[in-house]
Design a protein around this motif. Structure first.
Motif, PDB file in Angstrom:
ATOM      1  N   GLY A  56       0.820  -1.201   0.000  1.00 54.68           N
ATOM      2  CA  GLY A  56       0.000   0.000   0.000  1.00 54.68           C
ATOM      3  C   GLY A  56       0.854   1.252   0.000  1.00 54.68           C
ATOM      4  O   GLY A  56       2.068   1.206  -0.182  1.00 54.68           O
ATOM      5  N   ASN A  57       0.203   2.368   0.205  1.00 58.42           N
ATOM      6  CA  ASN A  57       0.887   3.657   0.200  1.00 58.42           C
ATOM      7  C   ASN A  57       1.573   3.907   1.531  1.00 58.42           C
ATOM      8  O   ASN A  57       1.205   3.330   2.547  1.00 58.42           O
ATOM      9  CB  ASN A  57      -0.100   4.787  -0.070  1.00 58.42           C
ATOM     10  N   TYR A  58       2.510   4.792   1.519  1.00 66.29           N
ATOM     11  CA  TYR A  58       3.171   5.244   2.736  1.00 66.29           C
ATOM     12  C   TYR A  58       2.873   6.725   2.896  1.00 66.29           C
ATOM     13  O   TYR A  58       2.489   7.408   1.939  1.00 66.29           O
ATOM     14  CB  TYR A  58       4.683   4.978   2.685  1.00 66.29           C
ATOM     15  N   TYR A  59       3.032   7.207   4.087  1.00 65.72           N
ATOM     16  CA  TYR A  59       2.698   8.591   4.403  1.00 65.72           C
ATOM     17  C   TYR A  59       3.776   9.131   5.320  1.00 65.72           C
ATOM     18  O   TYR A  59       4.013   8.587   6.392  1.00 65.72           O
ATOM     19  CB  TYR A  59       1.329   8.623   5.104  1.00 65.72           C
ATOM     20  N   ARG A  60       4.450  10.167   4.880  1.00 64.41           N
ATOM     21  CA  ARG A  60       5.525  10.753   5.680  1.00 64.41           C
ATOM     22  C   ARG A  60       4.933  11.695   6.718  1.00 64.41           C
ATOM     23  O   ARG A  60       4.160  12.591   6.394  1.00 64.41           O
ATOM     24  CB  ARG A  60       6.510  11.502   4.796  1.00 64.41           C
ATOM     25  N   ILE A  61       5.339  11.471   7.963  1.00 65.18           N
ATOM     26  CA  ILE A  61       4.867  12.299   9.071  1.00 65.18           C
ATOM     27  C   ILE A  61       6.053  13.033   9.669  1.00 65.18           C
ATOM     28  O   ILE A  61       7.045  12.410  10.041  1.00 65.18           O
ATOM     29  CB  ILE A  61       4.192  11.425  10.150  1.00 65.18           C
ATOM     30  N   GLU A  62       5.963  14.319   9.726  1.00 62.89           N
ATOM     31  CA  GLU A  62       6.987  15.137  10.382  1.00 62.89           C
ATOM     32  C   GLU A  62       6.522  15.399  11.803  1.00 62.89           C
ATOM     33  O   GLU A  62       5.416  15.876  12.024  1.00 62.89           O
ATOM     34  CB  GLU A  62       7.171  16.468   9.649  1.00 62.89           C
ATOM     35  N   GLY A  63       7.344  15.066  12.775  1.00 62.96           N
ATOM     36  CA  GLY A  63       6.975  15.299  14.170  1.00 62.96           C
ATOM     37  C   GLY A  63       6.100  14.188  14.698  1.00 62.96           C
ATOM     38  O   GLY A  63       6.154  13.052  14.237  1.00 62.96           O
ATOM     39  N   ASN A  64       5.276  14.543  15.656  1.00 63.60           N
ATOM     40  CA  ASN A  64       4.417  13.557  16.319  1.00 63.60           C
ATOM     41  C   ASN A  64       3.046  13.499  15.668  1.00 63.60           C
ATOM     42  O   ASN A  64       2.563  14.478  15.104  1.00 63.60           O
ATOM     43  CB  ASN A  64       4.256  13.909  17.804  1.00 63.60           C
ATOM     44  N   ILE A  65       2.435  12.358  15.806  1.00 61.34           N
ATOM     45  CA  ILE A  65       1.089  12.177  15.271  1.00 61.34           C
ATOM     46  C   ILE A  65       0.091  12.257  16.426  1.00 61.34           C
ATOM     47  O   ILE A  65       0.321  11.696  17.493  1.00 61.34           O
ATOM     48  CB  ILE A  65       0.980  10.844  14.503  1.00 61.34           C
ATOM     49  N   ASN A  66      -0.986  12.984  16.212  1.00 63.37           N
ATOM     50  CA  ASN A  66      -2.056  13.073  17.209  1.00 63.37           C
ATOM     51  C   ASN A  66      -3.343  12.546  16.580  1.00 63.37           C
ATOM     52  O   ASN A  66      -3.352  12.132  15.421  1.00 63.37           O
ATOM     53  CB  ASN A  66      -2.215  14.519  17.707  1.00 63.37           C
ATOM     54  N   LYS A  67      -4.419  12.563  17.347  1.00 62.03           N
ATOM     55  CA  LYS A  67      -5.673  11.981  16.857  1.00 62.03           C
ATOM     56  C   LYS A  67      -6.204  12.710  15.621  1.00 62.03           C
ATOM     57  O   LYS A  67      -6.758  12.082  14.725  1.00 62.03           O
ATOM     58  CB  LYS A  67      -6.722  11.932  17.968  1.00 62.03           C
ATOM     59  N   GLU A  68      -6.023  14.026  15.560  1.00 59.32           N
ATOM     60  CA  GLU A  68      -6.507  14.781  14.404  1.00 59.32           C
ATOM     61  C   GLU A  68      -5.743  14.400  13.138  1.00 59.32           C
ATOM     62  O   GLU A  68      -6.338  14.197  12.074  1.00 59.32           O
ATOM     63  CB  GLU A  68      -6.411  16.293  14.658  1.00 59.32           C
ATOM     64  N   LEU A  69      -4.414  14.288  13.265  1.00 60.13           N
ATOM     65  CA  LEU A  69      -3.619  13.908  12.106  1.00 60.13           C
ATOM     66  C   LEU A  69      -3.915  12.466  11.698  1.00 60.13           C
ATOM     67  O   LEU A  69      -4.045  12.160  10.510  1.00 60.13           O
ATOM     68  CB  LEU A  69      -2.126  14.086  12.396  1.00 60.13           C
ATOM     69  N   TYR A  70      -4.053  11.589  12.669  1.00 62.31           N
ATOM     70  CA  TYR A  70      -4.383  10.192  12.356  1.00 62.31           C
ATOM     71  C   TYR A  70      -5.723  10.118  11.617  1.00 62.31           C
ATOM     72  O   TYR A  70      -5.864   9.404  10.618  1.00 62.31           O
ATOM     73  CB  TYR A  70      -4.410   9.349  13.636  1.00 62.31           C
ATOM     74  N   HIS A  71      -6.682  10.884  12.069  1.00 57.20           N
ATOM     75  CA  HIS A  71      -7.994  10.948  11.419  1.00 57.20           C
ATOM     76  C   HIS A  71      -7.852  11.421   9.974  1.00 57.20           C
ATOM     77  O   HIS A  71      -8.438  10.833   9.048  1.00 57.20           O
ATOM     78  CB  HIS A  71      -8.905  11.877  12.234  1.00 57.20           C
ATOM     79  N   GLU A  72      -7.054  12.458   9.752  1.00 58.71           N
ATOM     80  CA  GLU A  72      -6.844  12.976   8.399  1.00 58.71           C
ATOM     81  C   GLU A  72      -6.159  11.933   7.514  1.00 58.71           C
ATOM     82  O   GLU A  72      -6.516  11.771   6.342  1.00 58.71           O
ATOM     83  CB  GLU A  72      -6.004  14.260   8.432  1.00 58.71           C
ATOM     84  N   ILE A  73      -5.187  11.229   8.067  1.00 60.73           N
ATOM     85  CA  ILE A  73      -4.498  10.185   7.302  1.00 60.73           C
ATOM     86  C   ILE A  73      -5.489   9.099   6.887  1.00 60.73           C
ATOM     87  O   ILE A  73      -5.503   8.654   5.737  1.00 60.73           O
ATOM     88  CB  ILE A  73      -3.328   9.586   8.108  1.00 60.73           C
TER      89      ILE A  73
END
Length: 146
Positions: A7-24
C-alpha cells in the motif's frame, strides 16, 4: 498493508495526534480502498489500542464509514503483522550500500525499499492473522511466538 501489497506510505513530520491520524485515514485509507477496488465488506481494518486510534474522532469516523475494525486485546502487539513488515523494511535498508546521511536520504531509501517489498510476503503476513488470533486467545492476551 493489505492483500494487494504494502500500500501507500505517508511521511509524518513530528508527532502524530488523533486529528492527524484521522486525516491520514480519511485521505489514505479511503484512497487505498478505491485503488484496490475494495468495499467495506471486503476487509477488516486493524490498528492497535493507541489513544489516537481509539479517540472519538477516529472511532466515530470509522463507524460512520461502516468500516469493521479488528477488536484488539489491550496489551497484545503480537497481532500486528505491520511490525514484521517494518522488520523486513529494516533488513532491506541494512543491505543497501553506503550509510544513511540525512532524514531525506532515509526517506528516499525507505520509499525504495517499501516499493520493492514482495506482495507475497505481505500476503503471508496477513494469512497468519487467524493463527495469531487463536494463539493470543489461547494465551489470554499474553505472549505468543509471534
Amino acid at each position: 498493508m493489505g492483500v494487494y501489497g504494502v500500500g501507500n506510505y505517508y511521511r509524518i513530520e513530528g508527532n502524530i495526534n488523533k486529528e492527524l491520524y484521522h486525516e491520514i485515514l480519511k485521505d489514505e485509507l479511503i484512497g487505498m480502498m478505491q485503488a484496490w477496488h475494495l468495499t467495506n465488506n471486503d476487509f477488516v481494518f486493524q490498528h492497535d489500542n493507541d489513544l489516537k486510534h481509539m479517540s472519538d474522532i477516529v472511532t466515530d469516523w470509522l463507524d460512520e464509514k461502516g468500516i469493521d475494525v479488528l477488536t484488539w486485546p489491550l496489551y497484545s502487539p503480537n497481532l500486528n503483522p505491520i511490525e514484521h513488515l517494518w522488520d523486513e523494511v529494516n533488513r532491506h535498508l541494512q543491505k543497501l550500500p553506503g550509510n544513511i546521511s540525512s532524514k531525506m536520504d532515509l526517506w528516499n531509501k525507505i520509499q525504495k525499499v517499501w516499493n520493492e517489498i514482495d506482495d507475497d510476503y505481505v500476503l503471508k503476513l496477513i494469512d497468519t492473522m487467524s493463527q495469531r488470533i487463536k494463539d493470543v486467545l489461547k494465551a489470554k492476551g499474553g505472549y505468543t511466538k509471534w
